[in-house]
Design an enzyme around this catalytic site. Structure first.
Site, short mmCIF file in Angstrom:
data_model
loop_
_atom_site.label_atom_id
_atom_site.label_comp_id
_atom_site.label_asym_id
_atom_site.label_seq_id
_atom_site.Cartn_x
_atom_site.Cartn_y
_atom_site.Cartn_z
N CYS A 120 0.87 -1.18 0.00
CA CYS A 120 0.00 0.00 0.00
C CYS A 120 0.90 1.22 0.00
O CYS A 120 2.07 1.14 0.38
CB CYS A 120 -0.90 0.01 1.22
SG CYS A 120 -2.25 1.22 1.04
N LYS A 195 -12.42 -4.86 2.49
CA LYS A 195 -11.80 -4.01 3.51
C LYS A 195 -12.67 -2.78 3.70
O LYS A 195 -12.90 -2.00 2.78
CB LYS A 195 -10.40 -3.60 3.05
CG LYS A 195 -9.74 -2.64 4.02
CD LYS A 195 -8.28 -2.38 3.67
CE LYS A 195 -7.68 -1.38 4.65
NZ LYS A 195 -6.26 -1.15 4.39
N LYS A 248 -11.78 -7.65 6.46
CA LYS A 248 -11.13 -6.78 7.44
C LYS A 248 -12.03 -5.60 7.75
O LYS A 248 -12.55 -5.00 6.82
CB LYS A 248 -9.81 -6.30 6.84
CG LYS A 248 -9.03 -5.35 7.70
CD LYS A 248 -7.82 -4.88 6.95
CE LYS A 248 -7.15 -3.82 7.81
NZ LYS A 248 -6.23 -3.02 7.10
N TYR A 313 -2.38 -9.35 16.08
CA TYR A 313 -1.26 -8.88 16.90
C TYR A 313 -1.14 -9.71 18.18
O TYR A 313 -0.18 -9.55 18.91
CB TYR A 313 -1.45 -7.39 17.24
CG TYR A 313 -1.59 -6.52 16.01
CD1 TYR A 313 -0.46 -6.11 15.29
CD2 TYR A 313 -2.84 -6.13 15.54
CE1 TYR A 313 -0.58 -5.34 14.16
CE2 TYR A 313 -2.98 -5.36 14.40
CZ TYR A 313 -1.85 -4.96 13.71
OH TYR A 313 -1.98 -4.21 12.57
C1 PBG Z 1 -2.81 0.10 4.86
C2 PBG Z 1 -3.33 -0.73 5.95
C3 PBG Z 1 -4.09 -0.35 7.08
C4 PBG Z 1 -4.25 -1.49 7.86
C5 PBG Z 1 -3.62 -2.52 7.19
N1 PBG Z 1 -3.09 -2.04 6.00
C6 PBG Z 1 -4.58 0.98 7.50
C7 PBG Z 1 -5.66 1.63 6.78
O1 PBG Z 1 -6.20 1.14 5.78
O2 PBG Z 1 -5.98 2.74 7.20
C8 PBG Z 1 -4.95 -1.54 9.20
C9 PBG Z 1 -4.48 -2.60 10.11
C10 PBG Z 1 -4.88 -2.45 11.52
O3 PBG Z 1 -5.66 -1.56 11.92
O4 PBG Z 1 -4.39 -3.28 12.29
N2 PBG Z 1 -3.72 0.53 3.92
#
Ligand code: PBG
Length: 326
Positions: A120, A195, A248, A313
């Protein structure tokens, strides 16, 4: 006295019989542990995520070295670069933080663990969005090219699986074409397919220093009330060549995971995100919940709903608790 024929309690009387009729188990093989690596000179614990660190390259290697013996099969990597710019060039630089980490880790763990970089731009852009900006909006198609370069750069460094989390349209196809063209047709893509634009990512943005400097991510991440749309996102990713589909965040989206399980035969992953972790840690620190028990119950819920892979985590804590309870 009633003359009951069916007494479900018969199968709950002792721990032994409960073990024998238990339907779902979470083992080390199910877990993927997300980690942060930084160019800063010292490792630092993330205040809102106790037990989670931004590691320097050396500390990352020292930490990961212990994982194969614990049976942990895989880690995910997020990088925090020294500098950010408009187009996130730290993401696809050959000597960027993530390719460096992959190369170094490979020497430490060999083939005993999978290294799965998140792909990303948001950790690398000065504005904190997941793509390039034009007229105040994230511009989809030029972003695809940069994401594809990032994926190839990580593949060249030795990544085992590529995990795009940006939510641009067409990114799975773009990454697949990029990887295949560069000689990496054997590398699987784990797509963050469903997501959602979620408040549960708050602590992560502190960890990765990736809070958008203007606006939010609602114009590319999914709208939380939508269910059919998640299946459509997954259909598209399957059609574009995704090998593993992800939902997610985790707990608030278990219905989506269940729907996906019924519709698709591909392996499914779920991301138990930062906010979910922080809430458990905070309650546990206050003595309000039994942390090991709540984490065990949560991870099992993901299995029961249909997950094959759980990003959490809590992975390392969970393995410690599993080993110490024999
Ligand atoms: C990057 C990404 C994010 C997360 C994973 N990859 C942040 C977002 O999309 O703002 C979130 C992971 C987490 O909250 O543990 N795009």
């Amino acid at each position: 006295m009633p003359n009951l024929i069916h007494r479900p309690r018969r199968l709950r009387r002792t721990d032994t019989i409960r073990r024998m009729v238990r339907e779902n188990h979470v083992t080390a093989d199910d877990l993927l542990y997300p980690m942060f690596v930084t160019m800063e000179s010292e490792s630092r614990e993330i205040p809102s995520m106790p037990g989670v660190f931004r590691y320097t390259l050396d500390d990352l290697c020292r930490t990961v070295e212990k994982f194969p013996a614990m049976g942990l099969p895989a880690i995910m990597l997020f990088g925090i670069p020294a500098e950010k710019d408009e187009v996130g060039s730290g993401g696809y630089a050959e000597d960027g933080i993530v390719p460096q980490a992959i190369r170094k880790l490979r020497r430490v763990v060999g083939d005993s663990m999978l290294i799965v970089p998140d792909v990303c731009l948001c950790e690398y852009t000065s504005h904190g969005h997941c793509g390039v900006i034009r007229d105040g909006h994230v511009d989809n198609d030029p972003t695809l090219d940069l994401l594809s370069r990032t994926a190839v750069c990580y593949a060249e460094a030795g990544a085992d699986v590529i995990a795009p989390s940006d939510m641009m349209d067409g990114r799975i196809g773009a990454l697949r074409a990029g990887l295949d063209g560069a000689g990496f047709s054997h590398l699987p893509i784990m797509a963050y397919s469903a997501k959602y634009a979620s408040g549960f990512y708050g602590p992560f943005r502190e960890a990765a220093d990736s809070t958008p400097q203007f606006g939010d991510r609602r114009a590319y991440q999914m709208d939380p009330p939508n269910r059919r749309e998640a299946l459509r996102e997954m259909e598209l990713d399957v059609a574009e060549g995704a090998d593993i589909l992800m939902v997610k965040p985790g707990l608030a989206y278990l219905d989506i995971l269940r729907d996906a399980r019924e519709r698709f035969d591909l392996p499914l992953a779920i991301y138990n995100v930062s906010g979910e972790y922080s809430m458990v840690k905070a309650a546990a620190r206050n003595g309000w919940i039994d942390e090991a028990r709540v984490v065990g119950e949560t991870l099992t819920a993901f299995k029961r709903a249909g997950a094959d892979i759980i990003l959490t985590y809590h992975a390392v804590d969970y393995l410690h608790w599993m080993h110490s309870s024999g």
